[in-house]
Design an enzyme around this catalytic site. Sequence first.
Site, short mmCIF file in Angstrom:
data_model
loop_
_atom_site.label_atom_id
_atom_site.label_comp_id
_atom_site.label_asym_id
_atom_site.label_seq_id
_atom_site.Cartn_x
_atom_site.Cartn_y
_atom_site.Cartn_z
N ASP A 162 18.89 16.92 -36.95
CA ASP A 162 19.47 15.60 -36.69
C ASP A 162 20.61 15.26 -37.66
O ASP A 162 21.61 14.65 -37.25
CB ASP A 162 18.39 14.50 -36.78
N LYS B 141 7.31 14.29 -34.96
CA LYS B 141 8.21 14.84 -35.98
C LYS B 141 7.61 14.89 -37.39
O LYS B 141 7.94 15.78 -38.17
CB LYS B 141 9.52 14.05 -36.03
#
Length: 290
Positions: free
Chosen positions: A111, A75
């Site tokens: 997210d 990420k």
Amino acid sequence: MTLATHHSLLAARAAVLGHPISHSLSPALHGYWLKRHGINGSYEAIETPAEALAETLKKLADAGYRGVNLTVPLKEAVMPLLDEIDPIAQQIGAVNTVVFAKGKMTGYNTDAYGFIQNLQSSHHPIIPSSAFIFGAGGAARAILAGLIEAGVEKIMICNRNKERAEELANLFSRHSRAGGNLEMDVCEWDRHQTHLPHYSLIINTTSLGMKNQFPLEVDFSNYPPETLVTDIVYNPLETPFLRNAQAANLPTVDGLGMLLYQGQKAFEYFFGILPEVTEALRLNLLKPNN
Ligand code: ATR
């Protein structure tokens, strides 16, 4: 056949990359929605160590993939490889969704959206104005961005390693949309019980409570009855942390929804449709073969 019609007949493909990746629920999640919406497409898991990331992204973009999701440890590593990064992902310092379009790779982070959307869709449309966060890792960072974007004005971060909590508090105080209205604090790990009852949303972002890990033990007796308690751990779905809150009659939201809603937004980026998160989908994902 023209090139354009040829392209529209091709299957719409996306994938999740990570290392390890075999336990990811994302292929089952996106596969369910592709089928549900009758899209001629696929979504697979591709084992990708960090050193193979650049090459894998290029290969998939060249092969006409719509994009990829990223998980541990990619990420952050992906950020220097992208052409553009959305401001929320920039603020979080991590990208979980990359879209390949018009010869460019653009990074997003779904997210924060997933966390807020999960609370709002679980009968809590109004996000409480104060929040207490256990943890200061990557998940806490995304959740903080979501909370600030949603207008939460008072936040306490409590982490075993207090320095990490301080770093996070400093970072978000600087970037805060609420500007002067945001009150951000950190507390000692073993002092949480003193501060907790002053916050209306309590969140576990640590790995405590996960299968084969120690539980996060909090005593929730004598809290205001509307205190909302949520965990990002979803294996098991009912953690000791949530069980204690339920025993004190507090409302709780489990962690599976955050995964489903971050996927919902990513699916929209890849396939152009915002799919529904339903009870049937939750049950499907909880089947042991997933
Ligand atoms: P993620 O990206 O999932 O948030 P991470 O960055 O490794 O993962 O963060 C894990 C979080 O769980 C951290 O807040 C970590 O606390 P430290 O920063 O002090 O390491 C927390 N955590 C993990 N194991 C823990 C334990 N046994 N007790 C308390 N906190 C723990």
